[in-house]
Design a protein around this motif. Sequence first.
Motif, PDB file in Angstrom:
ATOM      1  N   ALA A 150       0.792  -1.182   0.037  1.00 41.51           N
ATOM      2  CA  ALA A 150      -0.056   0.105   0.174  1.00 41.51           C
ATOM      3  C   ALA A 150       0.887   1.315   0.078  1.00 41.51           C
ATOM      4  O   ALA A 150       2.102   1.034   0.203  1.00 41.51           O
ATOM      5  N   ARG A 151       0.250   2.347  -0.210  1.00 42.92           N
ATOM      6  CA  ARG A 151       0.978   3.577  -0.268  1.00 42.92           C
ATOM      7  C   ARG A 151       1.584   4.160   1.333  1.00 42.92           C
ATOM      8  O   ARG A 151       2.128   4.934   1.565  1.00 42.92           O
ATOM      9  N   GLY A 152       0.403   3.601   2.228  1.00 44.82           N
ATOM     10  CA  GLY A 152       1.077   3.906   3.814  1.00 44.82           C
ATOM     11  C   GLY A 152      -0.234   3.454   4.477  1.00 44.82           C
ATOM     12  O   GLY A 152      -0.837   2.379   4.417  1.00 44.82           O
ATOM     13  N   VAL A 153      -0.296   4.101   5.521  1.00 39.43           N
ATOM     14  CA  VAL A 153      -1.314   3.542   6.727  1.00 39.43           C
ATOM     15  C   VAL A 153      -2.357   4.672   7.330  1.00 39.43           C
ATOM     16  O   VAL A 153      -1.874   5.980   7.189  1.00 39.43           O
ATOM     17  N   HIS A 154      -3.185   4.537   7.669  1.00 38.41           N
ATOM     18  CA  HIS A 154      -4.356   5.025   8.264  1.00 38.41           C
ATOM     19  C   HIS A 154      -4.679   4.447   9.623  1.00 38.41           C
ATOM     20  O   HIS A 154      -5.602   4.130   9.811  1.00 38.41           O
ATOM     21  N   PRO A 155      -3.522   4.913  10.741  1.00 43.11           N
ATOM     22  CA  PRO A 155      -4.161   4.278  12.000  1.00 43.11           C
ATOM     23  C   PRO A 155      -5.140   5.008  12.780  1.00 43.11           C
ATOM     24  O   PRO A 155      -5.208   6.280  12.757  1.00 43.11           O
ATOM     25  N   TYR A 156      -6.130   4.283  13.533  1.00 46.16           N
ATOM     26  CA  TYR A 156      -7.191   5.167  14.139  1.00 46.16           C
ATOM     27  C   TYR A 156      -7.005   4.911  15.616  1.00 46.16           C
ATOM     28  O   TYR A 156      -6.509   3.725  16.064  1.00 46.16           O
ATOM     29  N   LEU A 157      -7.498   5.915  16.384  1.00 46.34           N
ATOM     30  CA  LEU A 157      -7.509   5.778  17.893  1.00 46.34           C
ATOM     31  C   LEU A 157      -5.940   5.396  18.369  1.00 46.34           C
ATOM     32  O   LEU A 157      -5.732   4.519  18.939  1.00 46.34           O
ATOM     33  N   THR A 177      -1.970   7.347  19.281  1.00 41.39           N
ATOM     34  CA  THR A 177      -1.255   8.552  20.061  1.00 41.39           C
ATOM     35  C   THR A 177      -0.024   8.876  19.032  1.00 41.39           C
ATOM     36  O   THR A 177       0.375   8.136  18.066  1.00 41.39           O
ATOM     37  N   PRO A 178       0.500   9.901  19.344  1.00 41.33           N
ATOM     38  CA  PRO A 178       1.784  10.439  18.481  1.00 41.33           C
ATOM     39  C   PRO A 178       2.908   9.172  18.494  1.00 41.33           C
ATOM     40  O   PRO A 178       3.590   9.188  17.777  1.00 41.33           O
ATOM     41  N   ASP A 179       2.722   8.427  19.837  1.00 44.26           N
ATOM     42  CA  ASP A 179       4.040   7.638  20.001  1.00 44.26           C
ATOM     43  C   ASP A 179       3.727   6.448  18.865  1.00 44.26           C
ATOM     44  O   ASP A 179       4.461   5.865  18.192  1.00 44.26           O
ATOM     45  N   HIS A 180       2.519   6.234  18.661  1.00 49.01           N
ATOM     46  CA  HIS A 180       2.283   5.180  17.632  1.00 49.01           C
ATOM     47  C   HIS A 180       2.427   5.740  16.419  1.00 49.01           C
ATOM     48  O   HIS A 180       3.029   4.896  15.648  1.00 49.01           O
ATOM     49  N   THR A 181       2.308   7.021  15.976  1.00 46.92           N
ATOM     50  CA  THR A 181       2.781   7.628  14.874  1.00 46.92           C
ATOM     51  C   THR A 181       4.019   7.494  14.503  1.00 46.92           C
ATOM     52  O   THR A 181       4.495   7.098  13.343  1.00 46.92           O
ATOM     53  N   ARG A 182       4.750   7.750  15.549  1.00 47.93           N
ATOM     54  CA  ARG A 182       6.380   7.394  15.430  1.00 47.93           C
ATOM     55  C   ARG A 182       6.822   5.959  15.175  1.00 47.93           C
ATOM     56  O   ARG A 182       7.633   5.834  14.236  1.00 47.93           O
ATOM     57  N   LYS A 183       5.989   4.907  15.632  1.00 45.49           N
ATOM     58  CA  LYS A 183       6.405   3.744  15.363  1.00 45.49           C
ATOM     59  C   LYS A 183       5.956   3.197  14.014  1.00 45.49           C
ATOM     60  O   LYS A 183       6.646   2.540  13.494  1.00 45.49           O
ATOM     61  N   ALA A 184       4.933   3.761  13.574  1.00 49.83           N
ATOM     62  CA  ALA A 184       4.567   3.553  12.248  1.00 49.83           C
ATOM     63  C   ALA A 184       5.628   4.052  11.243  1.00 49.83           C
ATOM     64  O   ALA A 184       5.843   3.746  10.267  1.00 49.83           O
ATOM     65  N   LEU A 189       2.996   6.966   3.142  1.00 48.18           N
ATOM     66  CA  LEU A 189       2.228   8.110   4.015  1.00 48.18           C
ATOM     67  C   LEU A 189       1.765   7.474   5.492  1.00 48.18           C
ATOM     68  O   LEU A 189       1.444   6.173   5.538  1.00 48.18           O
ATOM     69  N   VAL A 190       1.819   8.256   6.344  1.00 49.50           N
ATOM     70  CA  VAL A 190       1.252   7.891   7.840  1.00 49.50           C
ATOM     71  C   VAL A 190       0.278   9.061   8.020  1.00 49.50           C
ATOM     72  O   VAL A 190       0.410  10.178   8.024  1.00 49.50           O
ATOM     73  N   LEU A 191      -0.943   8.550   8.022  1.00 52.07           N
ATOM     74  CA  LEU A 191      -2.367   9.282   8.153  1.00 52.07           C
ATOM     75  C   LEU A 191      -2.963   9.143   9.253  1.00 52.07           C
ATOM     76  O   LEU A 191      -4.159   8.449   9.071  1.00 52.07           O
ATOM     77  N   PRO A 192      -2.675   9.539  10.294  1.00 55.91           N
ATOM     78  CA  PRO A 192      -3.286   9.155  11.484  1.00 55.91           C
ATOM     79  C   PRO A 192      -4.592   9.983  11.966  1.00 55.91           C
ATOM     80  O   PRO A 192      -4.869  10.898  11.434  1.00 55.91           O
ATOM     81  N   GLU A 193      -5.719   9.189  12.460  1.00 55.79           N
ATOM     82  CA  GLU A 193      -6.784   9.927  13.126  1.00 55.79           C
ATOM     83  C   GLU A 193      -6.581  10.373  14.436  1.00 55.79           C
ATOM     84  O   GLU A 193      -5.986   9.801  15.163  1.00 55.79           O
ATOM     85  N   CYS A 229      -6.147  13.589  10.383  1.00 58.29           N
ATOM     86  CA  CYS A 229      -7.519  14.008   9.994  1.00 58.29           C
ATOM     87  C   CYS A 229      -8.102  14.081  11.523  1.00 58.29           C
ATOM     88  O   CYS A 229      -7.888  13.055  12.245  1.00 58.29           O
ATOM     89  N   LEU A 230      -8.797  15.005  11.775  1.00 61.04           N
ATOM     90  CA  LEU A 230      -9.384  15.070  13.132  1.00 61.04           C
ATOM     91  C   LEU A 230     -10.927  14.948  13.008  1.00 61.04           C
ATOM     92  O   LEU A 230     -11.603  15.216  12.309  1.00 61.04           O
ATOM     93  N   GLN A 231     -11.024  14.021  14.113  1.00 62.87           N
ATOM     94  CA  GLN A 231     -12.635  13.734  14.359  1.00 62.87           C
ATOM     95  C   GLN A 231     -13.192  14.502  15.697  1.00 62.87           C
ATOM     96  O   GLN A 231     -12.747  14.353  16.743  1.00 62.87           O
ATOM     97  N   VAL A 232     -14.054  15.214  15.355  1.00 66.28           N
ATOM     98  CA  VAL A 232     -14.605  16.156  16.332  1.00 66.28           C
ATOM     99  C   VAL A 232     -15.867  15.512  17.256  1.00 66.28           C
ATOM    100  O   VAL A 232     -16.703  15.186  16.492  1.00 66.28           O
ATOM    101  N   LEU A 233     -15.698  15.379  18.307  1.00 67.28           N
ATOM    102  CA  LEU A 233     -16.699  14.912  19.151  1.00 67.28           C
ATOM    103  C   LEU A 233     -17.587  15.946  19.831  1.00 67.28           C
ATOM    104  O   LEU A 233     -16.812  17.228  20.517  1.00 67.28           O
ATOM    105  N   THR A 234     -18.794  15.924  20.058  1.00 70.39           N
ATOM    106  CA  THR A 234     -19.753  16.849  20.817  1.00 70.39           C
ATOM    107  C   THR A 234     -20.513  16.007  21.565  1.00 70.39           C
ATOM    108  O   THR A 234     -20.719  14.901  21.416  1.00 70.39           O
ATOM    109  N   ALA A 235     -21.350  16.902  22.097  1.00 74.79           N
ATOM    110  CA  ALA A 235     -22.412  16.162  23.008  1.00 74.79           C
ATOM    111  C   ALA A 235     -23.415  15.690  22.318  1.00 74.79           C
ATOM    112  O   ALA A 235     -24.182  14.600  22.679  1.00 74.79           O
ATOM    113  N   ASP A 236     -23.802  16.119  21.018  1.00 75.82           N
ATOM    114  CA  ASP A 236     -24.769  15.560  20.126  1.00 75.82           C
ATOM    115  C   ASP A 236     -23.984  14.659  19.187  1.00 75.82           C
ATOM    116  O   ASP A 236     -23.596  15.259  18.116  1.00 75.82           O
ATOM    117  N   SER A 237     -23.827  13.394  18.939  1.00 80.32           N
ATOM    118  CA  SER A 237     -23.027  12.562  18.216  1.00 80.32           C
ATOM    119  C   SER A 237     -23.625  12.494  16.907  1.00 80.32           C
ATOM    120  O   SER A 237     -22.889  12.343  15.845  1.00 80.32           O
TER     121      SER A 237
END
Length: 286
Positions: free
Chosen positions: A154-161, A163-170, A179-183, A262-270
Amino acid sequence: MELSGIGVWSQQLRYGDAAQAAEAAAELEELGYSALWVPDVGGPVFDAVGNLLAATRRAVVATGILNLWMHTPEDAASAHAALTAEHGDRFLMGIGVSHAPLIDHKEAGRYRRPLSAMAAFLDGLDAAKQPVPVESRVLAALGPKMLALASERARGVHPYLVTPDHTRKAREALGEGALVLPEQTVILCGSRDEAREIGVPWLRSYLSLPNYANNLLRLGFSAQDVESVSESLFDALIAWGDEEAIRSRVDEHRAAGADHVCLQVLTADSNAFPREEWRRIAAALL
């Protein structure tokens, strides 16, 4: 296909009203977000991707992720070819193996040998009448074996959930060029109590899934951290507070080797589109 800057990961863009999703997508592109990411937990995901592509002109639209148990490689490749022909090279196929409790819920024992299942799915994409190019696909990779497969197929990875430490390991696992493309999940709020009220129930739904829990254990968190959603675990997974807190976390991912966050925004109304929060973040970060 350029993948840099900051994107939006949104279940509302995928499962919310299609007209509202298209309107929001057009605004997100104008605000400067470079990619729009949507999940796949059932339903016509390629229709949703097409809706967002039609509403935008430049932004990449990505699956985060395409659930390989819910599609055949032939159908996925055909949809990719059709969408690319209509909208240009803006559809990034993020592919993942999902989670045993979700897949086995309807068919016990179906979730077997996920690494082999991913390799077979990629074989199918390569063998399709109109193959999905390696440059147009990334894998949802958390552990070392899936990271290794992503580096080869693949061209890279999209890790979900993660930390920056995981981004470093990836980044270390993939090397330069991939490409390293974390959520990154974020909550705009004024206090820790408000952040935890919104974020803890959301986190618990994910921490009950072995893939995520095991990844956090590999990153050095304890079983008690995972069970209790400790403050240290919460703070590592969710960037909360004001816009500067979000900027700081994005910068941490970038320093660790991320090409795009990529940023996932959480609010009180999902279920509500967090459009005001998207605007605030864009004004501060883009």
